[in-house]
Design a protein around this motif. Structure first.
Motif, mmCIF file in Angstrom:
data_model
loop_
_atom_site.group_PDB
_atom_site.id
_atom_site.type_symbol
_atom_site.label_atom_id
_atom_site.label_comp_id
_atom_site.label_asym_id
_atom_site.label_seq_id
_atom_site.Cartn_x
_atom_site.Cartn_y
_atom_site.Cartn_z
ATOM 1 N N VAL A 81 11.249 8.836 0.798
ATOM 2 C CA VAL A 81 11.767 9.024 -0.575
ATOM 3 C C VAL A 81 13.309 8.749 -0.177
ATOM 4 C CG1 VAL A 81 13.044 11.404 -1.677
ATOM 5 C CG2 VAL A 81 10.560 10.835 -1.328
ATOM 6 N N ILE A 82 13.709 7.664 -1.452
ATOM 7 C CA ILE A 82 15.518 7.158 -1.377
ATOM 8 C C ILE A 82 16.399 8.067 -2.244
ATOM 9 C CG2 ILE A 82 16.795 5.016 -1.890
ATOM 10 C CD1 ILE A 82 14.283 4.065 -1.411
ATOM 11 N N ASP A 83 17.434 9.199 -1.727
ATOM 12 C CA ASP A 83 18.203 9.800 -2.437
ATOM 13 C C ASP A 83 18.823 8.250 -3.847
ATOM 14 O OD1 ASP A 83 20.540 11.351 -3.707
ATOM 15 O OD2 ASP A 83 20.985 11.193 -1.371
ATOM 16 N N GLY A 84 18.425 8.857 -4.805
ATOM 17 C CA GLY A 84 19.776 8.562 -5.544
ATOM 18 C C GLY A 84 20.422 9.250 -6.913
ATOM 19 N N THR A 85 20.220 10.581 -6.475
ATOM 20 C CA THR A 85 21.100 11.752 -6.874
ATOM 21 C C THR A 85 22.800 11.257 -6.873
ATOM 22 O OG1 THR A 85 21.613 13.018 -5.387
ATOM 23 C CG2 THR A 85 19.157 12.995 -6.493
ATOM 24 N N ASP A 86 23.553 11.910 -7.937
ATOM 25 C CA ASP A 86 25.281 12.257 -7.439
ATOM 26 C C ASP A 86 25.303 13.957 -7.722
ATOM 27 O OD1 ASP A 86 24.159 13.557 -10.098
ATOM 28 O OD2 ASP A 86 25.686 12.151 -11.610
ATOM 29 N N ASN A 87 25.180 14.207 -7.131
ATOM 30 C CA ASN A 87 25.080 16.129 -6.823
ATOM 31 C C ASN A 87 24.952 16.014 -5.090
ATOM 32 O OD1 ASN A 87 22.710 18.422 -7.544
ATOM 33 N ND2 ASN A 87 22.683 16.188 -8.886
ATOM 34 N N PHE A 88 25.473 17.404 -4.581
ATOM 35 C CA PHE A 88 24.493 17.992 -3.431
ATOM 36 C C PHE A 88 23.653 19.041 -3.690
ATOM 37 C CE2 PHE A 88 28.213 15.786 -1.294
ATOM 38 C CZ PHE A 88 27.512 15.201 -0.045
ATOM 39 N N ALA B 207 1.022 -1.072 -0.159
ATOM 40 C CA ALA B 207 0.302 -0.287 0.490
ATOM 41 C C ALA B 207 0.724 1.390 0.340
ATOM 42 C CB ALA B 207 -1.119 0.145 1.740
ATOM 43 N N LYS B 208 2.286 0.850 -0.328
ATOM 44 C CA LYS B 208 3.371 2.335 0.195
ATOM 45 C C LYS B 208 3.918 3.155 -1.966
ATOM 46 C CE LYS B 208 3.056 2.192 3.952
ATOM 47 N NZ LYS B 208 1.938 3.327 5.396
ATOM 48 N N HIS B 209 4.249 3.799 -1.200
ATOM 49 C CA HIS B 209 4.190 5.063 -2.798
ATOM 50 C C HIS B 209 5.389 5.338 -2.367
ATOM 51 C CE1 HIS B 209 4.191 8.359 -5.610
ATOM 52 N NE2 HIS B 209 5.195 7.515 -6.006
ATOM 53 N N VAL B 210 6.790 4.857 -2.825
ATOM 54 C CA VAL B 210 8.256 5.661 -2.930
ATOM 55 C C VAL B 210 8.603 6.041 -4.325
ATOM 56 C CG1 VAL B 210 10.911 4.883 -2.410
ATOM 57 C CG2 VAL B 210 9.046 3.503 -0.925
ATOM 58 N N VAL B 211 9.576 7.242 -3.968
ATOM 59 C CA VAL B 211 9.876 7.807 -4.884
ATOM 60 C C VAL B 211 11.813 8.023 -4.814
ATOM 61 C CG1 VAL B 211 10.244 9.848 -6.311
ATOM 62 C CG2 VAL B 211 7.568 9.566 -4.648
ATOM 63 N N ILE B 212 11.531 7.279 -6.155
ATOM 64 C CA ILE B 212 13.868 7.383 -6.162
ATOM 65 C C ILE B 212 14.214 8.595 -6.558
ATOM 66 C CG2 ILE B 212 14.966 5.984 -6.350
ATOM 67 C CD1 ILE B 212 13.929 3.865 -5.767
ATOM 68 N N VAL B 213 14.587 9.579 -6.355
ATOM 69 C CA VAL B 213 15.195 10.530 -7.202
ATOM 70 C C VAL B 213 16.834 10.135 -7.869
ATOM 71 C CG1 VAL B 213 15.502 13.093 -7.069
ATOM 72 C CG2 VAL B 213 14.108 12.173 -4.963
ATOM 73 N N GLY B 214 16.765 9.953 -8.459
ATOM 74 C CA GLY B 214 18.201 9.304 -9.837
ATOM 75 C C GLY B 214 17.428 8.286 -10.152
ATOM 76 N N ALA B 215 17.779 7.675 -11.228
ATOM 77 C CA ALA B 215 18.291 6.388 -11.465
ATOM 78 C C ALA B 215 18.715 6.205 -12.280
ATOM 79 C CB ALA B 215 16.617 5.896 -12.822
ATOM 80 N N GLY B 216 20.064 6.489 -11.690
ATOM 81 C CA GLY B 216 21.682 6.347 -12.090
ATOM 82 C C GLY B 216 21.515 4.678 -11.038
ATOM 83 N N ALA B 217 23.316 4.800 -10.910
ATOM 84 C CA ALA B 217 23.314 3.579 -10.495
ATOM 85 C C ALA B 217 23.016 3.185 -8.873
ATOM 86 C CB ALA B 217 25.022 3.475 -9.586
ATOM 87 N N LEU B 218 23.042 3.970 -8.258
ATOM 88 C CA LEU B 218 22.295 3.991 -6.521
ATOM 89 C C LEU B 218 20.306 4.368 -6.716
ATOM 90 C CD1 LEU B 218 23.714 6.605 -4.013
ATOM 91 C CD2 LEU B 218 23.838 3.591 -4.406
ATOM 92 N N GLY B 219 19.650 4.790 -7.577
ATOM 93 C CA GLY B 219 18.632 4.628 -8.171
ATOM 94 C C GLY B 219 18.201 2.839 -8.695
ATOM 95 N N GLY C 224 8.224 -5.960 -3.598
ATOM 96 C CA GLY C 224 6.487 -5.620 -3.645
ATOM 97 C C GLY C 224 6.527 -5.222 -3.403
ATOM 98 N N ILE C 225 7.195 -3.525 -3.256
ATOM 99 C CA ILE C 225 6.048 -2.335 -2.864
ATOM 100 C C ILE C 225 4.685 -1.840 -3.327
ATOM 101 C CG2 ILE C 225 6.933 -0.967 -4.887
ATOM 102 C CD1 ILE C 225 7.308 0.229 -1.146
ATOM 103 N N GLY C 226 4.409 -1.458 -3.264
ATOM 104 C CA GLY C 226 2.775 -0.935 -3.476
ATOM 105 C C GLY C 226 3.067 0.019 -5.389
ATOM 106 N N LYS C 227 3.248 1.187 -5.184
ATOM 107 C CA LYS C 227 3.720 1.872 -5.875
ATOM 108 C C LYS C 227 5.707 2.961 -5.715
ATOM 109 C CE LYS C 227 1.977 5.931 -8.220
ATOM 110 N NZ LYS C 227 1.061 7.490 -8.044
ATOM 111 N N LEU C 228 6.151 2.471 -7.024
ATOM 112 C CA LEU C 228 7.482 3.278 -6.954
ATOM 113 C C LEU C 228 7.625 4.128 -8.233
ATOM 114 C CD1 LEU C 228 10.635 2.767 -6.538
ATOM 115 C CD2 LEU C 228 10.548 1.654 -8.300
#
Lengths: 339, 66
Positions: free
Chosen positions: A121-128, A25-37, A48-52
């Protein structure tokens, strides 16, 4: 739901069947779809997260494939966008998850719209620069997230619950610049996997009703060292981002990188968020590792890479000659100078 | 004298400070959190905080890659 898909995860006591239902039932947002993302996204979709939702401004290049696990050589040849390619790959891995890839740069203007309905929210960015925008948005909306960074063989991560645990602004207080990025000093994929493993674990813990870690954690997977510091005491009661008197400096453009296109010169000027925090000699040292087209006269540092001529002044202000697009200039600046 | 840095033994000169240690491992002061015997040290006093034999030091250094 396909029977047994999550059986092993449900057997894991801290999650169990209850936790598994919560995840769905949860929604996760990942910022950055590089290596970490990529690494975080694949684990969450399999879990099995609900929404990504995945947000990324970039396209796929050959040099990404060594560590960005969702992409193939064919994707790189076609210079496909990371967000859309990741969405398709992830959807094939698990059709049960609602997945959306957004091709855009998260910034002070769209940040709140992009993150306001996330549960985590998960930080997958490559810059500060982008991280401090995320930090302000999530402090304002009181949403938890996990910072992650990796470079060379080192992984570092920290969970942040705004108002309860220190935010990035409490701990760093300025936009860092040090001339070390994945493009200049390199990175091995185990450092990516280590960082992402920690970030996904924290995300799963939070979303299944378990507590987050209060420690700033660093692992050198090559040198085999581990450090953890409980940073709870560093929560700043007058922090400009997360305290009661917050002004959200990175959302008001008071801070942050500024760019100007210098018309008719094929040049973009990039002005970093913080003046005077750049060491030209340290930057020169880093630059020498990837180009020999360099001239350091002590006042300005001039070097050429990717057919672009960088002229870096002591306060960090930089002219990029041979660029006409502001976003390309920002990316090049972040890639070779940092911020 | 001997100290422990991130779990590893390290030999440092007597009377050296946290600032000296960060210089030696080539880390920018602004980007770290340093703990000495489980006490977080304020960045403003790195150069006045001396190390003593047997100190357990943790250094965590923010990086931007991802």
């Amino acid at each position: 739901m396909i029977a047994g898909r999550y059986a092993r995860q449900e057997r894991f006591a801290p999650i169990g069947k209850t936790g598994q239902c919560r995840l769905a039932a949860k929604h996760v947002v990942i910022v950055g779809a590089g290596a970490l993302g990529s690494a975080n996204a694949e684990m969450l979709v399999r879990a099995g997260i609900g929404k990504l939702t995945l947000i990324d401004r970039d396209y796929i290049e050959l040099s990404n494939l060594q560590r960005q696990q969702l992409y193939t050589e064919a994707d790189a040849k076609q210079n496909r966008t990371k967000a859309r390619t990741a969405e398709q790959r992830l959807q094939a891995i698990n059709p049960e998850v609602e997945i959306k890839g957004i091709v855009d740069e998260l910034d002070e203007e769209n940040g709140e719209k992009m993150l306001h309905d996330a549960d985590f929210v998960i930080d997958g960015t490559d810059n500060f620069q982008t991280r401090f925008v995320i930090n302000d948005v999530l402090a304002k909306h009181r949403k938890p997230w996990v910072y992650g960074g990796c470079l060379q063989s080192t992984a570092i991560a920290l969970s942040i619950i705004p108002g309860e645990t220190p935010c990035l602004q409490c701990l760093i207080d300025h936009l860092p610049q040090e001339g070390k990025t994945c493009d200049t000093v390199g990175i091995i994929s185990p450092a990516v996997q280590m960082t992402a493993a920690y970030q996904t674990s924290e995300c799963l813990k939070y979303l299944t009703g378990n507590g987050l870690s209060q420690e700033l954690v660093q692992v050198d997977i090559w040198g085999r060292t581990y450090s953890a510091i409980n940073v709870k005491k560093l929560l700043n009661p007058t922090c400009s981002s997360c305290s009661q008197s917050a002004t959200y400096p990175y959302l008001t453009k008071e801070k942050g990188m500024k760019t100007v296109l210098l018309c008719g010169r094929d040049t973009v000027q990039v002005r970093p968020g913080e003046k005077g925090s750049l060491s030209l000699s340290a930057l020169a040292k880093a630059v020498k590792t990837f180009t020999d087209k360099i001239n350091d006269n002590g006042e300005v540092l001039i070097f050429e890479v990717e057919a672009v001529r960088f002229v870096v002044f002591q306060d960090g202000r930089t002219l990029l000659h041979g660029v006409t697009n502001i976003n390309v200039a920002k990316q090049l600046y972040q890639r070779y100078i940092g911020a | 004298m001997q100290i422990h840095v991130n779990g590893r033994q390290m030999e440092v000169v007597k009377d050296s400070t946290i600032g000296d240690l960060l210089n030696r491992v080539n880390i920018q002061e602004k980007l770290v959190v340093v703990e000495q015997n489980q006490q977080i040290i304020n960045k403003a006093v790195y150069n006045q905080t001396t190390l003593t034999d047997g100190d357990v030091i943790e250094i965590v250094h923010f990086v931007g890659g991802g």
